[in-house]
Design an enzyme around this catalytic site. Structure first.
Site: not given
Ligand code: MSP
Length: 639
Positions: A17, A20, A125, A128, A142, A145, A294, A297
């Site tokens: 999304h 990412h 959690c 997390c 949490c 979440h 925020k 989904k």
């Molecule tokens: N798998 C772990 C990370 C392990 S790294 C060794 C994880 N994955 S995640 O799919 O949840 O990705 C989190 C990351 O996605 C955030 O740190 C950020 O880079 C990005 N984002 C997810 N949602 C976001 C927003 N709404 N806004 C900006 N970035 C965000 O955590």
């Protein structure tokens, strides 16, 4: 100089999304920028594929974990080319070389006594995937979440993280660049004010099998964070590959604030225990919200990268994300905001400047960029040259510090200056005067040279547009090998280039009509009974003042109201049993102003007024209109 830059590895329990996309685009931009500065760059991204969350998602999708992770990992990999993101290496934690590296590190840390076996009881959690401390809970839940963590007691393996607490505090204090922006560094230091607990790094196979088995006890798998963080070493071939020797000393990680603690606390202490230097810098950004809400989904407002690019084009999306978010703070995505940037910054400021300048070079210099005769320079010309030199320095400093929004601001200051330069120098007037021909050629040479430099600095941000600019300027060859030190250097402008056809860089875009394009996620939202912000905004609520009211013939329920809104409106309302016409005169009410007209007892009602209703025990209902503060003028909007 080498640069090693990484994104987080994304969980494969959800599809890619906007969040990412953002992290990966800024990492791509930074890696392209360092290449432009002459570095050899390694840019790594990937997917995090073990752990409870993934196992649960696979079960929900009625799939084996293996088949499930393959499908979602492929979705991530397909997304990057759409965004013009070009990683050098894409890691998956289910890759054999990663599993091997994690087991090797576990063995090493275990052998040296930093891993021990113990019983632990705590609040866990699932979202997390970690135990939370009491201090982290908000009203027992949490904060990320919004669920109460479960009490869990079990035997597990622990990493002696607490042993490295003092070292970590000292390291952070001695290296101000280690965690930036500063607010996150302060957050970590504040957290480290309290004693650090050891980190539980295993899960019993009785509870979870989808993980990397501990090499020294097959009844356990590795905790997903201990597994995931090691990806940054696997990807460069720790410990023997020359890539590791070259890139580890310069490692930089990019993350959002949600995963600060694992990166700023678990990871450096793990590295210390392995006898490795910590990474060089951790860049932490804020969160993207959607229409100030925020993204989630359940709210049905998740923005998908593919849809964004299809609607706006890849470069406007990259530009918008980098320009709109002040690195470190949260930002809000909305179609209005991206359209505003597209039309003002891109189509208007840059696009018009480009096509105007090239058209003039075509017309007044027969399509060949004139050489710059330094003897003819005037004060305004020198100012422009200095502004470009200044831009080059500031742009580099801001990009290096991950302040992309500021770097772009600096470029747009020069774009505005160039637009003014055209107005002040009016090449079309110079063209009319035979004795001004040398001056005209100087002005055109400066415009063309400036646009070349702008194309070079935009290369990391909008690679396609920058290349289009260079091609139109007839400088494509020089562009592919251009380096940052060429910007601000007038000697280095490719000489006497022959212009190609002038392209339109960015089309102006109109706002889509809501009816033609329902807001994203509407279907899902409808299923959950929720509406998104755009749907709410579709309601036009206004203050209206009652000018006249009268009973409707043959109806004991309806009153006909004449409203000032401020245009005159007739509304038929079912309020005759609650109000007399007289008591409504001059009252200010809430009007739904964009409701389709409807005929009631032969009268066309142009909207409705809002009222509260309460069923009473005798089977009737109490009904009261919503009155607005009398200080508000008719026609005021309500939102
Ligand atoms: N798998 C772990 C990370 C392990 S790294 C060794 C994880 N994955 S995640 O799919 O949840 O990705 C989190 C990351 O996605 C955030 O740190 C950020 O880079 C990005 N984002 C997810 N949602 C976001 C927003 N709404 N806004 C900006 N970035 C965000 O955590």
């Amino acid at each position: 100089m080498p640069t090693y830059i990484t994104t987080p590895i994304y969980y494969v329990n959800a599809q890619p999304h906007l969040g990412h996309a953002y992290t990966t685009i800024i990492t791509d931009t930074y890696s392209r920028f360092r290449r432009l500065a002459g570095d050899t760059v390694r840019f790594q991204t990937g997917t995090d594929e073990h752990g409870e969350k993934i196992a649960e998602a696979a079960a929900k999708a009625d799939s084996s974990p293996r088949a499930y992770v393959d499908t979602i990992a492929a979705l991530f990999q397909e997304t990057w080319p759409l965004l013009n993101v070009q990683p050098d290496y894409i890691i998956r934690t289910t890759d054999a070389n990663h599993v091997e590296t994690v087991q090797r590190i576990l063995d090493q840390v275990h052998r040296q006594g930093d891993i021990y076996f113990s019983e632990y009881a705590g609040l866990y959690c699932r979202g997390c995937e970690r135990f939370l401390t009491d201090k982290e809970l908000v009203e027992g839940k949490c904060p990320d979440h919004l669920v109460e963590p479960e009490p869990i007691a079990e035997q597990n393996y622990f990493f002696r993280m607490s042993k490295y607490q003092d070292w970590l505090i000292d390291h952070i204090k001695k290296h101000p660049e280690f965690i930036t922006p500063e607010r996150y560094r302060n957050e970590v230091l504040a957290f480290l004010d309290e004693p650090l607990e050891d980190l539980c790094i295993s899960r019993p196979t009785s509870r979870l099998t989808w993980g990397i088995p501990l090499p020294f006890d097959r009844n356990f798998v590795t905790y997903v964070w201990f597994d995931a963080l090691i990806n940054y070493l696997t990807g460069i071939g720790y410990p023997d590959d020359p890539l590791f020797t070259e890139y580890w000393p310069v490692a930089e990680h990019v993350i959002a604030k949600d995963i600060l603690k694992p990166h700023a606390i678990y990871w450096p202490t793990m590295l210390k225990s392995m006898g490795l230097e910590p990474f060089r810098r951790l860049h932490v950004h804020g969160y993207w919200n959607v229409d100030s809400t925020k993204m989630s989904k359940s709210l049905g407002n998740v923005i998908r990268p593919r849809e964004l690019v299809e609607e706006y084009g890849v470069d406007p999306v990259r530009y918008f994300l980098l320009r709109e978010m002040s690195f470190g703070l949260d930002a809000s995505f909305s179609s209005d905001a991206i359209l505003a940037r597209q039309n003002a910054d891109l189509a208007n400021d840059l696009g018009n400047l480009f096509s105007r300048s090239l058209t003039m070079i075509g017309k007044y210099a027969q399509g060949r960029l004139p050489r710059l005769g330094t003897d003819l320079l005037q004060e305004g010309d020198r100012e422009l040259q200095e502004a470009l030199q200044h831009m080059a320095t500031e742009y580099a400093a801001e990009m290096n510090a991950f302040r992309f929004h500021k770097a772009l601001q600096k470029v747009w200051e020069v774009i505005s200056l160039l637009n003014r330069y055209i107005v002040v120098n009016a090449p079309w007037e110079l063209a009319k005067e035979p004795h001004q021909q040398a001056r005209l050629q100087t002005v055109l040479a400066l415009l063309g040279g400036s646009l070349w430099m702008i194309a070079v600095v935009l290369k990391p941000v909008m690679p396609e547009t920058a290349e289009k600019m260079a091609r139109a300027l007839g400088m494509e060859e020089a562009f592919s090998s251009a380096t940052l030190d060429k910007v601000g250097n007038w000697e280095a402008v490719p000489p006497e280039a022959t212009l190609a056809e002038v392209p339109q860089l960015f089309p102006r875009m109109e706002k889509k009509k809501e009816a033609a394009a329902p807001p994203q996620g509407t279907k899902k939202a409808a299923a959950s009974g929720l509406i998104d912000f755009a749907q709410f905004k579709a309601l036009e609520l206004r203050v209206a003042q009652v000018k006249a009211a009268q009973a409707v013939k043959k109806s004991d329920r309806l009153l006909k109201l004449t409203l000032n809104a401020p245009e005159e409106r007739t509304v038929v309302a079912g309020i005759a049993q609650s109000y007399t016409p007289e008591e409504l005169i001059d009252k200010k009410v809430v009007l739904v102003a964009n409701l389709q007209p409807a005929k009631l007892m032969g009268i066309v009602s142009e909207g409705m007024v809002l009222a509260a209703k309460e069923p009473l025990e005798d089977g009737t209902e109490r009904l009261r209109l919503l009155f607005v503060d009398p200080a508000m003028s008719p026609g005021s909007t309500i939102s």
